[in-house]
Motif scaffolding. Structure first.
Motif, PDB file in Angstrom:
ATOM      1  N   ASP A 180       0.876  -1.171   0.000  1.00 27.72           N
ATOM      2  CA  ASP A 180       0.000   0.000   0.000  1.00 27.72           C
ATOM      3  C   ASP A 180       0.916   1.224   0.000  1.00 27.72           C
ATOM      4  O   ASP A 180       1.790   1.349   0.849  1.00 27.72           O
TER       5      ASP A 180
ATOM      6  N   CYS B 182       0.995   4.953   0.538  1.00 25.19           N
ATOM      7  CA  CYS B 182       0.253   6.083   1.084  1.00 25.19           C
ATOM      8  C   CYS B 182       1.105   6.709   2.178  1.00 25.19           C
ATOM      9  O   CYS B 182       2.029   6.070   2.684  1.00 25.19           O
TER      10      CYS B 182
ATOM     11  N   CYS C 266      -0.447   8.115   4.993  1.00 30.53           N
ATOM     12  CA  CYS C 266      -1.260   8.345   6.206  1.00 30.53           C
ATOM     13  C   CYS C 266      -0.766   7.610   7.442  1.00 30.53           C
ATOM     14  O   CYS C 266      -1.001   8.062   8.556  1.00 30.53           O
ATOM     15  N   GLU C 267      -0.079   6.502   7.282  1.00 33.77           N
ATOM     16  CA  GLU C 267       0.446   5.818   8.466  1.00 33.77           C
ATOM     17  C   GLU C 267       1.747   6.460   8.949  1.00 33.77           C
ATOM     18  O   GLU C 267       2.258   6.101  10.002  1.00 33.77           O
TER      19      GLU C 267
ATOM     20  N   LYS D  27     -11.688   5.079  -4.742  1.00 36.21           N
ATOM     21  CA  LYS D  27     -11.635   4.893  -3.293  1.00 36.21           C
ATOM     22  C   LYS D  27     -12.501   5.967  -2.646  1.00 36.21           C
ATOM     23  O   LYS D  27     -12.270   7.157  -2.818  1.00 36.21           O
TER      24      LYS D  27
ATOM     25  N   PHE E  82      -9.723  -0.112  10.447  1.00 40.09           N
ATOM     26  CA  PHE E  82      -8.388  -0.019   9.843  1.00 40.09           C
ATOM     27  C   PHE E  82      -7.590   1.107  10.483  1.00 40.09           C
ATOM     28  O   PHE E  82      -6.385   0.993  10.716  1.00 40.09           O
ATOM     29  N   ARG E  83      -8.265   2.203  10.768  1.00 35.02           N
ATOM     30  CA  ARG E  83      -7.533   3.354  11.303  1.00 35.02           C
ATOM     31  C   ARG E  83      -7.066   3.091  12.724  1.00 35.02           C
ATOM     32  O   ARG E  83      -6.098   3.686  13.179  1.00 35.02           O
TER      33      ARG E  83
ATOM     34  N   ARG F 263     -11.071  12.994   5.156  1.00 36.15           N
ATOM     35  CA  ARG F 263     -10.433  12.727   3.866  1.00 36.15           C
ATOM     36  C   ARG F 263     -11.334  13.083   2.674  1.00 36.15           C
ATOM     37  O   ARG F 263     -11.062  12.690   1.555  1.00 36.15           O
TER      38      ARG F 263
ATOM     39  N   GLN G 149     -10.685  11.751  -1.084  1.00 35.83           N
ATOM     40  CA  GLN G 149     -11.382  10.502  -1.394  1.00 35.83           C
ATOM     41  C   GLN G 149     -12.768  10.820  -1.959  1.00 35.83           C
ATOM     42  O   GLN G 149     -13.289  11.914  -1.789  1.00 35.83           O
TER      43      GLN G 149
ATOM     44  N   LYS H  77     -13.163   0.482  -3.827  1.00 34.98           N
ATOM     45  CA  LYS H  77     -13.044   0.323  -2.374  1.00 34.98           C
ATOM     46  C   LYS H  77     -13.945   1.316  -1.661  1.00 34.98           C
ATOM     47  O   LYS H  77     -13.904   2.489  -2.027  1.00 34.98           O
TER      48      LYS H  77
ATOM     49  N   SER I 216     -12.119  -3.047   6.319  1.00 35.77           N
ATOM     50  CA  SER I 216     -12.102  -3.401   7.746  1.00 35.77           C
ATOM     51  C   SER I 216     -13.480  -3.320   8.402  1.00 35.77           C
ATOM     52  O   SER I 216     -13.846  -4.180   9.203  1.00 35.77           O
TER      53      SER I 216
ATOM     54  N   TYR J 201      -9.974  -9.356   4.753  1.00 35.02           N
ATOM     55  CA  TYR J 201      -9.484  -9.834   6.054  1.00 35.02           C
ATOM     56  C   TYR J 201     -10.000 -11.237   6.332  1.00 35.02           C
ATOM     57  O   TYR J 201      -9.552 -11.890   7.261  1.00 35.02           O
TER      58      TYR J 201
HETATM   59  C1  PBG Z   1      -4.727   4.252   3.043  1.00 36.97           C
HETATM   60  C2  PBG Z   1      -5.634   3.106   3.219  1.00 36.97           C
HETATM   61  C3  PBG Z   1      -6.767   3.016   4.040  1.00 36.97           C
HETATM   62  C4  PBG Z   1      -7.280   1.737   3.876  1.00 36.97           C
HETATM   63  C5  PBG Z   1      -6.440   1.070   2.995  1.00 36.97           C
HETATM   64  N1  PBG Z   1      -5.446   1.943   2.581  1.00 36.97           N
HETATM   65  C6  PBG Z   1      -7.322   3.976   5.014  1.00 36.97           C
HETATM   66  C7  PBG Z   1      -7.987   5.191   4.591  1.00 36.97           C
HETATM   67  O1  PBG Z   1      -8.061   5.569   3.445  1.00 36.97           O
HETATM   68  O2  PBG Z   1      -8.404   5.872   5.529  1.00 36.97           O
HETATM   69  C8  PBG Z   1      -8.513   1.203   4.547  1.00 36.97           C
HETATM   70  C9  PBG Z   1      -8.696  -0.259   4.477  1.00 36.97           C
HETATM   71  C10 PBG Z   1      -9.723  -0.830   5.372  1.00 36.97           C
HETATM   72  O3  PBG Z   1     -10.558  -0.151   5.979  1.00 36.97           O
HETATM   73  O4  PBG Z   1      -9.682  -2.052   5.475  1.00 36.97           O
HETATM   74  N2  PBG Z   1      -3.420   3.953   3.389  1.00 36.97           N
END
Ligand code: PBG
Length: 328
Positions: free
Chosen positions: A119, A121, A123-124, A197, A206-207, A219, A223, A250, A276, A315
């Motif tokens: 992935d 991104c 954000c993490e 997305k 997930f968060r 977001r 998004q 997604k 998630s 998952y």
């Molecule tokens: C961004 C990302 C997210 C998810 C996957 N990649 C989080 C978001 O956009 O807030 C969410 C996946 C999930 O909820 O299972 N890195």
């Protein structure tokens, strides 16, 4: 003329073998991609409360996990990383020895045939937890973010990632990733684009797992609006033009119509992310005794496939793989 309309379709539902003969959609373990959360530190197996059965794993626990996944016949993992430190620029995302980069090296060493998708991104890795870097006014800076995302994807591919999956929803991110890979001679590394997305309430668990809830705002500035489907087709089309090899919708469940439309309009391999919150809903209801988790799960995954997805990020991958093998 006598008709028994209630009987006509039931003729083919009479017995299990007959039903098998006319079954239209098949779920296969070969369609599954299993998410994995890797974290810094040693000997960490941190449970993720809203995602029963999932843990943040440190590198020393990763080999066992990926060996299990590969052993179940699941062809691919999708990697997420939790860095030791976060900063405004998300520098952990593109650090040569970052958590995902190290995890990729380890997985390719332990289970070389497992497809490693990363992935891509920020954000993490950002302390504000937005998917890109911020301008002074708090808005995400598209073009600067795209540069850092391309750097991140390149560092993943250099570490050995088989596929990179840009997920920040910045405009032009796929083109920038393609260009960075090509310039580095990694022109045979495919891109799975998180093309459509949505700004979804289903990412909550997930968060928690990725410790990536935005510190301010949300977001919705990058998004997609859950109300839109034509816009999703534009996103997908653009990502394909920019060089995406595979595209994604997604979340999956509340967006089966988007999956179906995307399947109709495009021939590229289509992935759906069973996110998630969709997992958590089933697990919670199962725990309360309110539904049969196994049945509901297989029904959900079959529906995602029936709508038109070729690949399913889920998952449920490990348990569903076992069920499809007739175990558990
Ligand atoms: C961004 C990302 C997210 C998810 C996957 N990649 C989080 C978001 O956009 O807030 C969410 C996946 C999930 O909820 O299972 N890195």
């Amino acid at each position: 003329m006598s008709v028994f309309p209630d009987l006509r379709l039931r003729r083919l539902r009479k017995t299990e073998p007959l039903r098998r003969l006319v079954q239209e959609t098949y779920l296969s373990v070969g369609d599954f991609i299993c998410p994995v959360f890797v974290t810094h530190g040693r000997n960490v197996r941190q449970e993720i409360p809203p995602m029963p059965g999932f843990e943040q794993l440190s590198l020393d626990h990763l080999a066992r996990e990926v060996t299990e996944i590969a052993g179940l016949g699941i062809p691919a993992v999708l990697l997420f990383g939790l860095p030791e430190a976060k900063d405004p620029q998300g520098s952990g995302a593109y650090a040569g020895k970052g958590i995902v980069q190290e995890a990729v090296r380890l997985i390719k060493r332990e289970t070389p045939h497992l497809v490693v998708i990363t992935d891509v991104c920020l954000c993490e890795y950002t302390d504000h937890a937005h998917c890109g870097v911020l301008l002074d006014n708090g808005v995400v800076d598209n073009d600067r973010s795209v540069e850092l995302l391309a750097r991140t994807a390149l560092s993943h591919a250099e570490a050995g990632a088989d596929v990179v999956a840009p997920s920040a929803m910045m405009d032009g991110q796929v083109a920038a990733v393609r260009e960075a890979l090509d310039e580095a001679g990694l022109d045979d590394t495919p891109i799975l684009a998180y093309a459509a997305k949505y700004a979804s309430g289903f990412y909550g668990p997930f968060r928690v797992a990725a410790e990536s809830s935005p510190q301010t705002g949300d977001r919705r500035g990058y998004q997609m609006d859950p109300a839109n489907v034509r816009e999703a087709l534009r996103e997908i089309e653009l990502d394909i033009q920019e060089g995406a090899d595979m595209v994604m919708v997604k979340p999956a469940l509340a967006y089966l119509d988007v999956i179906a439309r995307a399947r109709q309009e495009f021939d590229e391999p289509l992935a759906a992310y069973n996110v998630s919150g969709e997992y958590a809903m089933v697990k919670a209801a199962e725990r309360l005794g309110w539904l049969d988790g196994r049945r509901a799960t297989l029904e959900i995954l079959t529906a995602i496939k029936r709508a038109g997805a070729d690949l399913i990020i889920t998952y449920h991958a490990k348990e569903a793989a076992r069920w499809l093998r007739g175990e558990g």
